[in-house]
Scaffold this motif. Structure first.
Motif, PDB file in Angstrom:
ATOM      1  N   MET A  14       0.836  -1.207   0.000  1.00 43.32           N
ATOM      2  CA  MET A  14       0.000   0.000   0.000  1.00 43.32           C
ATOM      3  C   MET A  14       0.873   1.260   0.000  1.00 43.32           C
ATOM      4  O   MET A  14       0.562   2.234  -0.691  1.00 43.32           O
ATOM      5  N   LYS A  15       1.947   1.246   0.770  1.00 42.28           N
ATOM      6  CA  LYS A  15       2.836   2.412   0.819  1.00 42.28           C
ATOM      7  C   LYS A  15       3.510   2.648  -0.524  1.00 42.28           C
ATOM      8  O   LYS A  15       3.615   3.788  -0.992  1.00 42.28           O
ATOM      9  N   VAL A  16       4.002   1.563  -1.143  1.00 45.32           N
ATOM     10  CA  VAL A  16       4.668   1.688  -2.436  1.00 45.32           C
ATOM     11  C   VAL A  16       3.684   2.194  -3.491  1.00 45.32           C
ATOM     12  O   VAL A  16       4.008   3.068  -4.300  1.00 45.32           O
ATOM     13  N   CYS A  17       2.478   1.648  -3.464  1.00 41.95           N
ATOM     14  CA  CYS A  17       1.454   2.056  -4.432  1.00 41.95           C
ATOM     15  C   CYS A  17       1.095   3.533  -4.258  1.00 41.95           C
ATOM     16  O   CYS A  17       0.965   4.273  -5.232  1.00 41.95           O
ATOM     17  N   LYS A  18       0.974   3.970  -3.023  1.00 40.26           N
ATOM     18  CA  LYS A  18       0.623   5.363  -2.744  1.00 40.26           C
ATOM     19  C   LYS A  18       1.752   6.316  -3.136  1.00 40.26           C
ATOM     20  O   LYS A  18       1.508   7.388  -3.704  1.00 40.26           O
ATOM     21  N   SER A  19       3.001   5.914  -2.845  1.00 41.13           N
ATOM     22  CA  SER A  19       4.146   6.799  -3.082  1.00 41.13           C
ATOM     23  C   SER A  19       4.640   6.783  -4.519  1.00 41.13           C
ATOM     24  O   SER A  19       5.102   7.807  -5.037  1.00 41.13           O
ATOM     25  N   HIS A  20       4.547   5.608  -5.165  1.00 37.48           N
ATOM     26  CA  HIS A  20       5.192   5.462  -6.472  1.00 37.48           C
ATOM     27  C   HIS A  20       4.258   4.976  -7.580  1.00 37.48           C
ATOM     28  O   HIS A  20       4.690   4.801  -8.721  1.00 37.48           O
ATOM     29  N   GLY A  21       2.982   4.735  -7.240  1.00 37.26           N
ATOM     30  CA  GLY A  21       2.029   4.363  -8.262  1.00 37.26           C
ATOM     31  C   GLY A  21       2.201   2.971  -8.827  1.00 37.26           C
ATOM     32  O   GLY A  21       1.821   2.705  -9.973  1.00 37.26           O
ATOM     33  N   TRP A  22       2.773   2.080  -8.043  1.00 40.08           N
ATOM     34  CA  TRP A  22       2.997   0.702  -8.497  1.00 40.08           C
ATOM     35  C   TRP A  22       2.608  -0.259  -7.384  1.00 40.08           C
ATOM     36  O   TRP A  22       3.071  -0.117  -6.255  1.00 40.08           O
ATOM     37  N   ASP A  23       1.782  -1.245  -7.711  1.00 36.79           N
ATOM     38  CA  ASP A  23       1.366  -2.236  -6.722  1.00 36.79           C
ATOM     39  C   ASP A  23       2.296  -3.453  -6.799  1.00 36.79           C
ATOM     40  O   ASP A  23       2.240  -4.218  -7.764  1.00 36.79           O
ATOM     41  N   PRO A  24       3.162  -3.660  -5.787  1.00 36.50           N
ATOM     42  CA  PRO A  24       4.141  -4.750  -5.839  1.00 36.50           C
ATOM     43  C   PRO A  24       3.645  -6.048  -5.204  1.00 36.50           C
ATOM     44  O   PRO A  24       4.438  -6.973  -4.999  1.00 36.50           O
ATOM     45  N   THR A  25       2.362  -6.135  -4.882  1.00 40.70           N
ATOM     46  CA  THR A  25       1.851  -7.277  -4.123  1.00 40.70           C
ATOM     47  C   THR A  25       2.217  -8.609  -4.758  1.00 40.70           C
ATOM     48  O   THR A  25       2.755  -9.505  -4.099  1.00 40.70           O
ATOM     49  N   ASP A  26       1.935  -8.773  -6.052  1.00 49.10           N
ATOM     50  CA  ASP A  26       2.213 -10.041  -6.729  1.00 49.10           C
ATOM     51  C   ASP A  26       3.700 -10.372  -6.706  1.00 49.10           C
ATOM     52  O   ASP A  26       4.088 -11.520  -6.470  1.00 49.10           O
ATOM     53  N   SER A  27       4.541  -9.364  -6.947  1.00 51.15           N
ATOM     54  CA  SER A  27       5.994  -9.585  -6.960  1.00 51.15           C
ATOM     55  C   SER A  27       6.492 -10.028  -5.583  1.00 51.15           C
ATOM     56  O   SER A  27       7.310 -10.949  -5.476  1.00 51.15           O
ATOM     57  N   LEU A  28       6.000  -9.376  -4.544  1.00 54.26           N
ATOM     58  CA  LEU A  28       6.447  -9.714  -3.198  1.00 54.26           C
ATOM     59  C   LEU A  28       5.975 -11.109  -2.795  1.00 54.26           C
ATOM     60  O   LEU A  28       6.720 -11.881  -2.184  1.00 54.26           O
ATOM     61  N   ARG A  29       4.735 -11.439  -3.146  1.00 58.20           N
ATOM     62  CA  ARG A  29       4.218 -12.776  -2.822  1.00 58.20           C
ATOM     63  C   ARG A  29       5.025 -13.862  -3.536  1.00 58.20           C
ATOM     64  O   ARG A  29       5.356 -14.903  -2.943  1.00 58.20           O
ATOM     65  N   LYS A  30       5.345 -13.637  -4.814  1.00 58.97           N
ATOM     66  CA  LYS A  30       6.147 -14.605  -5.562  1.00 58.97           C
ATOM     67  C   LYS A  30       7.523 -14.787  -4.929  1.00 58.97           C
ATOM     68  O   LYS A  30       8.046 -15.901  -4.850  1.00 58.97           O
ATOM     69  N   SER A  31       8.098 -13.697  -4.484  1.00 59.87           N
ATOM     70  CA  SER A  31       9.431 -13.762  -3.893  1.00 59.87           C
ATOM     71  C   SER A  31       9.419 -14.497  -2.555  1.00 59.87           C
ATOM     72  O   SER A  31      10.333 -15.281  -2.247  1.00 59.87           O
TER      73      SER A  31
END
Length: 418
Positions: A333-350
């Motif tokens: 949520m913080k990354v999406c708010k600050s940078h306009g990118w939702d990293p949820t899928d990437s983080l879950r995969k990692s």
């Protein structure tokens, strides 16, 4: 009548730390810029700044100066071949900043037979700087390997018969090369050296004031962040669920503090600390707590984010999953708010990749299987957790977030190995 201690009675004529810091930073920048025509003097200044761990305040000026030196000296051994200390310092500073500097430079300090010049044998400063430079060598650089072996052995020989403080300085350089040591851990030693060497030098005195004020302000920031880290860890409750797991919030925060040193990245440091803490805790679950069957189900839960299968697992795994879910959601949520990118899928995969790597090691241990070096390293670059940390840092900083770069970094943990 007792004097009031209210803010109204504070002596406003006394400059604040912030003001003194900015004033001395400006003075140091002006001196650094004024000395750009003297390449060796510029290199020594940059080395002093980095040794004190305050280079973040001067990064723009340092980059400009090193870029200028690199462009002027693309064949820089012709300029710096006269003095080993000067040459090695130039090589080290350029290479550690990412400039393409070839090891062939060091051929200038070898004689025609490929041996070191006699005048280098007792040049302690030159030997130490050459050793420091050789520590930035990579696999296959035979000249740098030779430099490292020669300087190490010769410095050990020179230690005998010297005064204790000289011996201590030599051994410190050998055991703690600058490139492989946290600057914040060595800054006190450099402050002491500068106090001794620069009592009448305006440049060094200004630099020293920056280092001392910066240290005071940084100490206050670190204490605040550590307090928040301990509070978060206690409230998370995992230490009560996993009594045999590592309980090291200070260590976890220290990793984040070294990775993200910019004082303005406080929130990113705290978020990264949470990620690192879970890597350690989950590693302990696989090593100490879980049965192999439970660990396999736990891994499947993370792979699919499958809440139904979670019900089959013991309580401590459920609590761990909830913590992982909460932290991943918060960071996304913080990354999406600050940078306009939702990293949820990437983080879950990692995270799924990390769990699978831990499971491989658990299976090896249970069966008594001993992998060869290649097999172990291939799995180890993932199970180390470094790739997961690197991915989180990439998203937390939010620089150059593009589909291609995200795909590259999330799918290629071998970047860590190379």
């Amino acid at each position: 009548m007792v004097a009031s201690s209210s803010p109204a009675n504070i002596d406003k004529s006394i400059p604040s730390n912030e003001y003194l810091l900015e004033m001395n930073i400006k003075k140091v920048k002006n001196i650094l810029i004024a000395n750009r025509d003297d390449r060796f003097e510029s290199l020594k200044m940059i080395d002093d700044i980095q040794g004190l761990g305050i280079d973040l305040h001067f990064q723009h000026e340092i980059d400009q100066t090193l870029d200028m030196i690199y462009k002027e000296c693309s064949q820089f051994y012709r300029y710096y071949g006269r003095d080993p200390h000067e040459a090695a310092l130039c090589f080290r500073l350029l290479r550690q900043e990412g400039h393409s500097v070839q090891e062939s430079f060091f051929g200038n300090i070898l004689d025609k037979e490929g041996k070191f010049e006699d005048n280098l044998q007792n040049d302690v400063k030159g030997l130490v700087e050459l050793y420091e430079a050789s520590e930035l060598g990579v696999e296959g650089e035979e000249t740098l390997d030779s430099v490292r072996k020669f300087t190490f052995n010769r410095l050990i020989e020179l230690c005998s018969g010297r005064e204790s403080h000289q011996e201590r300085e030599i051994m410190t350089s050998l055991m703690q090369p600058r490139h492989k040591t946290s600057r914040r851990l060595t800054s006190k030693r450099f402050i002491t050296m500068i106090k001794i060497a620069g009592q009448e030098d305006e440049w060094l005195q200004s630099l020293l004031r920056v280092a001392e004020i910066d240290s005071i302000m940084l100490k206050s920031l670190i204490q605040e962040e550590m307090t928040r880290t301990f509070k978060w860890w206690t409230e998370l409750g995992l230490e009560k669920e996993l009594l045999k797991a590592r309980n090291q919030p200070l260590k976890w925060y220290t990793w984040s503090m070294e990775i993200l040193q910019d004082p303005t990245l406080s929130e990113q440091r705290l978020d990264l600390t949470k990620t690192i803490s879970l890597i350690y805790v989950i590693d302990d679950i696989f090593d100490v707590y879980g049965e192999l069957e439970e660990l396999a189900i736990f891994t499947q839960v993370i792979e699919r984010w499958d809440l139904e299968r979670l019900e089959k697992l013991p309580r401590y795994m459920k609590v761990c999953f909830e913590a992982l879910k909460m932290i991943t959601t918060e960071i996304s949520m913080k990354v999406c708010k600050s940078h306009g990118w939702d990293p949820t899928d990437s983080l879950r995969k990692s995270w799924a990749s990390l769990f699978k790597a831990f499971l491989v090691e658990a299976k090896w241990f249970t069966s008594g299987y001993l992998p060869d070096t290649e097999e172990y390293m291939k799995n180890g670059v993932v199970s180390s957790g470094v790739h997961l940390v690197m991915l989180h840092v990439y998203f937390l900083l939010g620089k150059e977030l593009t589909r291609d770069k995200v795909k590259l970094i999330e799918s290629n943990p071998m970047l860590v190995y190379y």
